[in-house]
Design a protein around this motif. Structure first.
Motif, PDB file in Angstrom:
ATOM      1  N   ARG A 230      -6.057  -6.872   7.466  1.00 12.71           N
ATOM      2  CA  ARG A 230      -5.059  -6.425   8.428  1.00 12.71           C
ATOM      3  C   ARG A 230      -3.955  -5.704   7.665  1.00 12.71           C
ATOM      4  O   ARG A 230      -3.725  -5.945   6.481  1.00 12.71           O
ATOM      5  CB  ARG A 230      -4.441  -7.628   9.189  1.00 12.71           C
ATOM      6  N   VAL A 231      -3.248  -4.827   8.367  1.00 16.81           N
ATOM      7  CA  VAL A 231      -2.106  -4.129   7.773  1.00 16.81           C
ATOM      8  C   VAL A 231      -0.839  -4.595   8.475  1.00 16.81           C
ATOM      9  O   VAL A 231      -0.792  -4.678   9.709  1.00 16.81           O
ATOM     10  CB  VAL A 231      -2.242  -2.600   7.894  1.00 16.81           C
ATOM     11  N   SER A 232       0.200  -4.892   7.708  1.00 16.62           N
ATOM     12  CA  SER A 232       1.481  -5.343   8.247  1.00 16.62           C
ATOM     13  C   SER A 232       2.597  -4.437   7.754  1.00 16.62           C
ATOM     14  O   SER A 232       2.502  -3.837   6.678  1.00 16.62           O
ATOM     15  CB  SER A 232       1.770  -6.793   7.834  1.00 16.62           C
TER      16      SER A 232
ATOM     17  N   ALA B 155      -2.734   3.724   1.605  1.00 12.78           N
ATOM     18  CA  ALA B 155      -2.070   4.109   2.854  1.00 12.78           C
ATOM     19  C   ALA B 155      -1.059   5.202   2.560  1.00 12.78           C
ATOM     20  O   ALA B 155      -0.628   5.377   1.414  1.00 12.78           O
ATOM     21  CB  ALA B 155      -1.379   2.915   3.515  1.00 12.78           C
TER      22      ALA B 155
ATOM     23  N   ALA C 179      -3.891   4.149   7.151  1.00 13.59           N
ATOM     24  CA  ALA C 179      -4.392   3.154   6.208  1.00 13.59           C
ATOM     25  C   ALA C 179      -5.876   3.396   6.001  1.00 13.59           C
ATOM     26  O   ALA C 179      -6.621   3.601   6.959  1.00 13.59           O
ATOM     27  CB  ALA C 179      -4.154   1.744   6.736  1.00 13.59           C
TER      28      ALA C 179
ATOM     29  N   ALA D 277       4.320  -0.924   3.897  1.00 12.30           N
ATOM     30  CA  ALA D 277       3.031  -1.266   4.501  1.00 12.30           C
ATOM     31  C   ALA D 277       2.242  -2.071   3.489  1.00 12.30           C
ATOM     32  O   ALA D 277       2.147  -1.699   2.316  1.00 12.30           O
ATOM     33  CB  ALA D 277       2.268  -0.012   4.897  1.00 12.30           C
TER      34      ALA D 277
ATOM     35  N   TYR E 272      -8.538  -2.871   2.754  1.00 10.16           N
ATOM     36  CA  TYR E 272      -7.709  -1.674   2.729  1.00 10.16           C
ATOM     37  C   TYR E 272      -7.347  -1.357   1.282  1.00 10.16           C
ATOM     38  O   TYR E 272      -6.944  -2.238   0.522  1.00 10.16           O
ATOM     39  CB  TYR E 272      -6.446  -1.889   3.556  1.00 10.16           C
TER      40      TYR E 272
ATOM     41  N   LEU F 153       0.805  -1.210   0.000  1.00 12.58           N
ATOM     42  CA  LEU F 153       0.000   0.000   0.000  1.00 12.58           C
ATOM     43  C   LEU F 153       0.842   1.266   0.000  1.00 12.58           C
ATOM     44  O   LEU F 153       0.438   2.284  -0.551  1.00 12.58           O
ATOM     45  CB  LEU F 153      -0.922   0.033   1.224  1.00 12.58           C
TER      46      LEU F 153
ATOM     47  N   THR G 183       2.522  -7.210  12.438  1.00  8.60           N
ATOM     48  CA  THR G 183       1.163  -6.975  11.975  1.00  8.60           C
ATOM     49  C   THR G 183       0.519  -5.985  12.924  1.00  8.60           C
ATOM     50  O   THR G 183       0.560  -6.163  14.142  1.00  8.60           O
ATOM     51  CB  THR G 183       0.359  -8.283  11.933  1.00  8.60           C
TER      52      THR G 183
ATOM     53  N   THR H 181       3.893   3.621  13.958  1.00 10.58           N
ATOM     54  CA  THR H 181       4.691   2.546  13.366  1.00 10.58           C
ATOM     55  C   THR H 181       5.784   2.037  14.312  1.00 10.58           C
ATOM     56  O   THR H 181       6.345   0.966  14.085  1.00 10.58           O
ATOM     57  CB  THR H 181       5.347   3.020  12.063  1.00 10.58           C
TER      58      THR H 181
ATOM     59  N   THR I  47      -1.278  -5.011   2.919  1.00 13.88           N
ATOM     60  CA  THR I  47      -2.531  -5.534   3.446  1.00 13.88           C
ATOM     61  C   THR I  47      -2.807  -6.910   2.868  1.00 13.88           C
ATOM     62  O   THR I  47      -2.352  -7.229   1.779  1.00 13.88           O
ATOM     63  CB  THR I  47      -3.707  -4.609   3.091  1.00 13.88           C
TER      64      THR I  47
END
Length: 298
Positions: free
Chosen positions: A64-66, A103, A114, A58, A100, A48, A78, A125, A60
């Motif tokens: 979830r965003v990791s 971002a 995000a 970043a 998502y 993203l 994550t 972060t 998705t």
């Protein structure tokens, strides 16, 4: 630089290197030498955003965003929480894909916003905590001010809610009045003096320049039906704006006069991404034709 498929994002790092990405791969370039320096692939999810510090990606997968190491492609962490499932009225069901969708990192890399169905999530972060949720039906892109105080975004719904939000409270502090019916893109100028908005009404595009402090419209440029705008970027000295078109051309606009000073040609298809280098020497563009181009700025 040519790749297979549309370029999904571009960012210049603080050290002047350029990173572009597609779904699962990011490339880092030296624009002065015209060389590709590094390729990073992640094994899961869709990229993203890339931090301007060049250390994090970043991604998705999709609820979830990791955060991933931008050099090694290894998973760092994550982030907290999942994307909420929004209520989507039947009128929007064929226009919204859950997940998502975009971002943006802050310039110092400490914040990540995000966005997607359900609204916007603001993260720290450094420890992965979710600091704030701003609810909306769907948000495609967002922009953070350089001082990490303000969030510029345009939720996609039946109400005109394109505006500036307080990153710390999530409250809407300014709503752009009378914007044309379809928002395309909005950006802060690097010095926070202006907000640029690209919008469409009745098949005609318009570039608007707003004063950030007074929240007033300063100037606007109207384009004919044959000219469709897709992207926007401000130079670091806030002297120029770049406007990417559907036909592959890029207009460089002098913001003091709102006159086109240069037209750049080369892309075969819409110019979807634009970014100026921190030193103002280069403009990078990414298109649907799968190419990333670097231009000298006059």
């Amino acid at each position: 630089y040519s790749f297979y498929g549309e370029v999904k994002g571009l960012v210049f790092q603080e050290n002047g290197k350029l990173t572009g990405w597609q779904a699962g791969t990011a490339w880092t370039f030296d624009p002065a030498a015209g060389e590709m320096l590094h390729t990073t692939q992640i094994y899961s999810g869709t990229i993203l955003a890339v931090s301007p510090l060049g250390d994090l990606l970043a991604a998705t997968s999709p609820y979830r965003v990791s955060l991933w190491d931008a050099q090694s492609g290894e998973l760092r962490q994550t982030l907290e929480g999942e994307l909420p499932i929004p209520y989507i009225p039947y009128q929007l069901e064929d226009k919204i894909s859950q997940g998502y969708l975009g971002a943006t990192f802050s310039r110092d890399g400490t914040r990540l916003v995000a966005v997607g169905t359900g609204g916007a999530n603001v993260y720290d972060t450094r420890d992965g905590t979710r600091l704030l949720d701003i609810p909306a039906q769907v948000v495609y892109e967002a922009e953070l001010s350089l001082d990490n105080q303000w969030l510029l975004m345009a939720p996609y719904d039946f109400w005109n809610s394109t505006g500036i939000y307080d990153v710390h409270t999530g409250k809407l502090v300014f709503l752009f009045p009378g914007l044309p019916g379809s928002y395309l893109e909005c950006k802060f100028s690097p010095d926070n003096r202006w907000v640029g908005v690209v919008a469409r009404e009745n098949q005609r595009d318009q570039f608007q320049l707003w004063d950030f402090a007074s929240h007033t419209l300063l100037q606007s440029m109207d384009f004919g039906e044959e000219i469709a705008l897709h992207s926007l970027a401000f130079s670091q000295d806030a002297r120029l704006a770049a406007l990417g078109q559907a036909d592959g051309q890029i207009l460089l606009v002098d913001l003091s006069t709102l006159q086109v000073v240069t037209t750049l040609t080369g892309h075969r298809g819409a110019v979807e991404r634009l970014a100026f280098s921190p030193d103002g020497r280069y403009l990078a563009s990414g298109g649907q034709d799968g190419t990333i181009r670097v231009w000298g700025v006059p």
